[in-house]
Design a protein around this motif. Structure first.
Motif, PDB file in Angstrom:
ATOM      1  N   THR A  25      10.031 -35.685 -25.033  1.00 12.94           N
ATOM      2  CA  THR A  25       9.306 -34.582 -24.421  1.00 12.94           C
ATOM      3  C   THR A  25       7.866 -35.017 -24.200  1.00 12.94           C
ATOM      4  N   ILE A  26       7.305 -34.511 -23.135  1.00 13.24           N
ATOM      5  CA  ILE A  26       5.893 -34.685 -22.830  1.00 13.24           C
ATOM      6  C   ILE A  26       5.338 -33.276 -22.742  1.00 13.24           C
ATOM      7  N   GLY A  27       4.305 -32.974 -23.547  1.00 12.67           N
ATOM      8  CA  GLY A  27       3.868 -31.591 -23.585  1.00 12.67           C
ATOM      9  C   GLY A  27       2.398 -31.395 -23.839  1.00 12.67           C
ATOM     10  N   THR A  45       3.241 -38.935 -30.554  1.00  7.44           N
ATOM     11  CA  THR A  45       1.992 -39.597 -30.205  1.00  7.44           C
ATOM     12  C   THR A  45       1.082 -38.602 -29.514  1.00  7.44           C
ATOM     13  N   VAL A  46      -0.132 -38.461 -30.018  1.00  7.33           N
ATOM     14  CA  VAL A  46      -1.130 -37.635 -29.348  1.00  7.33           C
ATOM     15  C   VAL A  46      -1.671 -38.470 -28.195  1.00  7.33           C
ATOM     16  N   THR A  47      -1.610 -37.943 -26.971  1.00  6.37           N
ATOM     17  CA  THR A  47      -2.054 -38.698 -25.803  1.00  6.37           C
ATOM     18  C   THR A  47      -3.435 -38.284 -25.326  1.00  6.37           C
ATOM     19  N   CYS A  48      -3.875 -37.073 -25.674  1.00  7.98           N
ATOM     20  CA  CYS A  48      -5.207 -36.605 -25.320  1.00  7.98           C
ATOM     21  C   CYS A  48      -5.628 -35.551 -26.339  1.00  7.98           C
ATOM     22  N   GLY A  49      -6.818 -35.698 -26.925  1.00  5.58           N
ATOM     23  CA  GLY A  49      -7.296 -34.743 -27.914  1.00  5.58           C
ATOM     24  C   GLY A  49      -6.937 -35.176 -29.323  1.00  5.58           C
ATOM     25  N   LYS A  50      -6.886 -34.200 -30.236  1.00  8.81           N
ATOM     26  CA  LYS A  50      -6.515 -34.482 -31.624  1.00  8.81           C
ATOM     27  C   LYS A  50      -5.880 -33.246 -32.247  1.00  8.81           C
ATOM     28  N   MET A  51      -5.085 -33.479 -33.269  1.00  9.19           N
ATOM     29  CA  MET A  51      -4.454 -32.399 -34.025  1.00  9.19           C
ATOM     30  C   MET A  51      -4.522 -32.754 -35.500  1.00  9.19           C
ATOM     31  N   GLY A  57       6.521 -33.215 -47.602  1.00  7.40           N
ATOM     32  CA  GLY A  57       6.249 -33.923 -48.837  1.00  7.40           C
ATOM     33  C   GLY A  57       4.789 -34.266 -49.060  1.00  7.40           C
ATOM     34  N   ASN A  58       3.924 -33.930 -48.103  1.00  5.52           N
ATOM     35  CA  ASN A  58       2.502 -34.200 -48.219  1.00  5.52           C
ATOM     36  C   ASN A  58       1.758 -32.941 -48.617  1.00  5.52           C
ATOM     37  N   GLU A  59       0.833 -33.071 -49.520  1.00  7.78           N
ATOM     38  CA  GLU A  59      -0.003 -31.935 -49.914  1.00  7.78           C
ATOM     39  C   GLU A  59      -1.222 -31.822 -49.007  1.00  7.78           C
ATOM     40  N   ASN A  60      -1.618 -32.948 -48.408  1.00  7.70           N
ATOM     41  CA  ASN A  60      -2.849 -33.003 -47.625  1.00  7.70           C
ATOM     42  C   ASN A  60      -2.573 -32.961 -46.127  1.00  7.70           C
ATOM     43  N   TRP A  61      -3.546 -32.423 -45.401  1.00  5.75           N
ATOM     44  CA  TRP A  61      -3.538 -32.438 -43.941  1.00  5.75           C
ATOM     45  C   TRP A  61      -4.173 -33.755 -43.496  1.00  5.75           C
ATOM     46  N   GLU A  62      -3.683 -34.300 -42.372  1.00  4.54           N
ATOM     47  CA  GLU A  62      -4.304 -35.502 -41.830  1.00  4.54           C
ATOM     48  C   GLU A  62      -4.561 -35.330 -40.338  1.00  4.54           C
ATOM     49  N   GLU A  63      -5.681 -35.870 -39.879  1.00  2.65           N
ATOM     50  CA  GLU A  63      -6.056 -35.764 -38.478  1.00  2.65           C
ATOM     51  C   GLU A  63      -5.400 -36.895 -37.691  1.00  2.65           C
ATOM     52  N   VAL A  64      -4.846 -36.542 -36.534  1.00  2.00           N
ATOM     53  CA  VAL A  64      -4.210 -37.523 -35.659  1.00  2.00           C
ATOM     54  C   VAL A  64      -4.905 -37.432 -34.304  1.00  2.00           C
ATOM     55  N   GLU A  65      -5.556 -38.516 -33.916  1.00  2.00           N
ATOM     56  CA  GLU A  65      -6.312 -38.553 -32.666  1.00  2.00           C
ATOM     57  C   GLU A  65      -5.501 -39.219 -31.563  1.00  2.00           C
ATOM     58  N   ASP A  84      -8.451 -27.591 -30.004  1.00  2.00           N
ATOM     59  CA  ASP A  84      -8.725 -27.664 -28.575  1.00  2.00           C
ATOM     60  C   ASP A  84      -7.441 -28.153 -27.903  1.00  2.00           C
ATOM     61  N   GLU A  85      -7.261 -27.861 -26.624  1.00  2.00           N
ATOM     62  CA  GLU A  85      -6.036 -28.248 -25.942  1.00  2.00           C
ATOM     63  C   GLU A  85      -5.756 -29.737 -26.143  1.00  2.00           C
ATOM     64  N   ILE A  86      -4.487 -30.078 -26.343  1.00  2.00           N
ATOM     65  CA  ILE A  86      -4.068 -31.466 -26.518  1.00  2.00           C
ATOM     66  C   ILE A  86      -2.811 -31.734 -25.702  1.00  2.00           C
ATOM     67  N   SER A  87      -2.510 -33.019 -25.517  1.00  2.00           N
ATOM     68  CA  SER A  87      -1.231 -33.415 -24.920  1.00  2.00           C
ATOM     69  C   SER A  87      -0.560 -34.417 -25.850  1.00  2.00           C
ATOM     70  N   TYR A  88       0.769 -34.523 -25.722  1.00  2.00           N
ATOM     71  CA  TYR A  88       1.530 -35.383 -26.629  1.00  2.00           C
ATOM     72  C   TYR A  88       2.783 -35.914 -25.958  1.00  2.00           C
ATOM     73  N   LEU A  89       3.314 -36.964 -26.556  1.00  2.00           N
ATOM     74  CA  LEU A  89       4.611 -37.526 -26.212  1.00  2.00           C
ATOM     75  C   LEU A  89       5.423 -37.561 -27.490  1.00  2.00           C
ATOM     76  N   CYS A  90       6.643 -37.040 -27.461  1.00  2.00           N
ATOM     77  CA  CYS A  90       7.494 -37.035 -28.641  1.00  2.00           C
ATOM     78  C   CYS A  90       8.820 -37.703 -28.301  1.00  2.00           C
ATOM     79  N   LEU A  91       9.163 -38.752 -29.071  1.00  2.00           N
ATOM     80  CA  LEU A  91      10.436 -39.461 -28.913  1.00  2.00           C
ATOM     81  C   LEU A  91      11.367 -39.029 -30.027  1.00  2.00           C
ATOM     82  N   TYR A  92      12.623 -38.767 -29.680  1.00  2.00           N
ATOM     83  CA  TYR A  92      13.639 -38.307 -30.649  1.00  2.00           C
ATOM     84  C   TYR A  92      14.683 -39.404 -30.802  1.00  2.00           C
TER      85      TYR A  92
END
Length: 93
Positions: A25-27, A45-51, A57-65, A84-92
């Motif tokens: 998916t590309i979204g 994969t974040v393609t534009c922006g960050k989340m 299983g993780n207690e902590n949040w991590e930033e993905v740019e 802020d608005e972001i775009s992504y690519l997700c492979l299954y």
């Protein structure tokens, strides 16, 4: 061909397709907090922006740019925060 997907009252939208390598998916995501479930292993994969993500299983949040990828195992769920608005690519797989 292509399918259009819409989630969370239209705040997350994507186009999905399948080819010989599997499905993808590309979204885009609007600002908000979301919980996603998986049925297959996902490579996002974040393609534009960050989340900010909280993986299973993780207690902590991590930033993905933009340009970075994270993995989520099948049959699990993960949390996402978007400021802020972001775009992504997700492979299954």
């Amino acid at each position: 061909m292509f399918n259009t997907n819409e989630y969370f009252d239209g705040k997350v939208k994507s186009l999905s397709f399948e080819n010989s390598e599997g499905s993808a998916t590309i979204g885009v995501m609007a600002p908000g907090e979301y919980k996603f479930g998986t049925s297959k292993k996902e490579y996002m994969t974040v393609t534009c922006g960050k989340m900010t993500v909280k993986l299973p299983g993780n207690e902590n949040w991590e930033e993905v740019e933009a340009g970075n990828t994270f993995e989520v195992e099948a049959d699990s769920s993960f949390l996402v925060k978007v400021e802020d608005e972001i775009s992504y690519l997700c492979l299954y797989r």
